[in-house]
Design a protein around this motif. Structure first.
Motif, PDB file in Angstrom:
ATOM      1  N   THR A 164       0.832  -1.176   0.000  1.00 31.50           N
ATOM      2  CA  THR A 164       0.000   0.000   0.000  1.00 31.50           C
ATOM      3  C   THR A 164       0.879   1.242   0.000  1.00 31.50           C
ATOM      4  O   THR A 164       1.814   1.341   0.772  1.00 31.50           O
ATOM      5  N   ALA A 165       0.549   2.164  -0.838  1.00 32.46           N
ATOM      6  CA  ALA A 165       1.301   3.410  -0.894  1.00 32.46           C
ATOM      7  C   ALA A 165       0.971   4.266   0.309  1.00 32.46           C
ATOM      8  O   ALA A 165      -0.121   4.228   0.835  1.00 32.46           O
ATOM      9  N   SER A 166       1.921   5.047   0.732  1.00 33.18           N
ATOM     10  CA  SER A 166       1.716   5.940   1.855  1.00 33.18           C
ATOM     11  C   SER A 166       1.982   7.367   1.437  1.00 33.18           C
ATOM     12  O   SER A 166       2.957   7.638   0.752  1.00 33.18           O
ATOM     13  N   LYS A 212      -8.021   0.965  -1.341  1.00 34.11           N
ATOM     14  CA  LYS A 212      -9.106   0.175  -1.928  1.00 34.11           C
ATOM     15  C   LYS A 212      -8.732  -0.425  -3.285  1.00 34.11           C
ATOM     16  O   LYS A 212      -9.417  -1.315  -3.777  1.00 34.11           O
ATOM     17  N   LEU A 213      -7.651   0.070  -3.884  1.00 37.65           N
ATOM     18  CA  LEU A 213      -7.211  -0.471  -5.170  1.00 37.65           C
ATOM     19  C   LEU A 213      -6.527  -1.818  -4.974  1.00 37.65           C
ATOM     20  O   LEU A 213      -5.996  -2.101  -3.907  1.00 37.65           O
ATOM     21  N   SER A 214      -6.492  -2.588  -6.039  1.00 37.42           N
ATOM     22  CA  SER A 214      -5.712  -3.820  -6.002  1.00 37.42           C
ATOM     23  C   SER A 214      -4.236  -3.462  -5.863  1.00 37.42           C
ATOM     24  O   SER A 214      -3.828  -2.323  -6.139  1.00 37.42           O
ATOM     25  N   ARG A 215      -3.439  -4.415  -5.452  1.00 39.43           N
ATOM     26  CA  ARG A 215      -2.001  -4.178  -5.301  1.00 39.43           C
ATOM     27  C   ARG A 215      -1.393  -3.693  -6.613  1.00 39.43           C
ATOM     28  O   ARG A 215      -0.589  -2.759  -6.638  1.00 39.43           O
ATOM     29  N   GLU A 216      -1.788  -4.318  -7.725  1.00 40.98           N
ATOM     30  CA  GLU A 216      -1.238  -3.951  -9.030  1.00 40.98           C
ATOM     31  C   GLU A 216      -1.602  -2.525  -9.415  1.00 40.98           C
ATOM     32  O   GLU A 216      -0.782  -1.782  -9.956  1.00 40.98           O
ATOM     33  N   ARG A 219      -7.177   1.697 -15.772  1.00 38.37           N
ATOM     34  CA  ARG A 219      -8.169   1.082 -14.881  1.00 38.37           C
ATOM     35  C   ARG A 219      -8.058   1.627 -13.461  1.00 38.37           C
ATOM     36  O   ARG A 219      -9.076   1.857 -12.796  1.00 38.37           O
ATOM     37  N   ALA A 220      -6.847   1.846 -13.002  1.00 36.05           N
ATOM     38  CA  ALA A 220      -6.646   2.394 -11.650  1.00 36.05           C
ATOM     39  C   ALA A 220      -7.192   3.810 -11.561  1.00 36.05           C
ATOM     40  O   ALA A 220      -7.880   4.167 -10.596  1.00 36.05           O
ATOM     41  N   ARG A 221      -6.878   4.631 -12.552  1.00 37.46           N
ATOM     42  CA  ARG A 221      -7.379   6.009 -12.546  1.00 37.46           C
ATOM     43  C   ARG A 221      -8.898   6.042 -12.627  1.00 37.46           C
ATOM     44  O   ARG A 221      -9.557   6.868 -11.994  1.00 37.46           O
ATOM     45  N   HIS A 222      -9.455   5.133 -13.412  1.00 38.71           N
ATOM     46  CA  HIS A 222     -10.911   5.037 -13.535  1.00 38.71           C
ATOM     47  C   HIS A 222     -11.516   4.678 -12.174  1.00 38.71           C
ATOM     48  O   HIS A 222     -12.509   5.279 -11.750  1.00 38.71           O
ATOM     49  N   ALA A 223     -10.923   3.727 -11.474  1.00 41.49           N
ATOM     50  CA  ALA A 223     -11.403   3.333 -10.146  1.00 41.49           C
ATOM     51  C   ALA A 223     -11.303   4.501  -9.166  1.00 41.49           C
ATOM     52  O   ALA A 223     -12.223   4.733  -8.369  1.00 41.49           O
TER      53      ALA A 223
END
Length: 93
Positions: free
Chosen positions: A1-3, A36-40, A75-79
């Motif tokens: 997880t990013a901090s 909340k995002l997947s690890r990838e 996909r990440a930005r969309h989420a």
């Protein structure tokens, strides 16, 4: 997880208390959204959007194709966009 703890989002030369509250709330929201995002997806957003590496550098670092980097980032930005929209309409949690 990013901090975001190490990310300096506060302009220390702008001593308005309301601004500090806004920055803290934004930082908290972004941290929750990344969690909340997947690890990838979290990994790719962190590399490209937060650390500023190129698509090529991200692909090399993770060991994936550039096309996969682009797909994951999209996909990440969309989420994240949907999370932001939901928070805007329902209030921050």
């Amino acid at each position: 997880t990013a901090s975001l703890d190490n990310t300096d989002l506060v302009d220390h030369h702008f001593p308005v208390p309301a601004r500090f509250v806004e920055v803290r709330e934004t930082r908290s929201f972004v941290q929750q959204a990344l969690n909340k995002l997947s690890r990838e997806h979290c990994e790719i957003v962190t590399l490209i959007d937060m650390q500023g590496v190129s698509y090529e550098e991200a692909a090399d670092a993770i060991g994936i194709k550039i096309e996969t980097v682009k797909t994951r980032l999209h996909r990440a930005r969309h989420a994240l966009l949907f999370q932001w929209r939901d928070a805007f309409f329902t209030g921050f949690h």
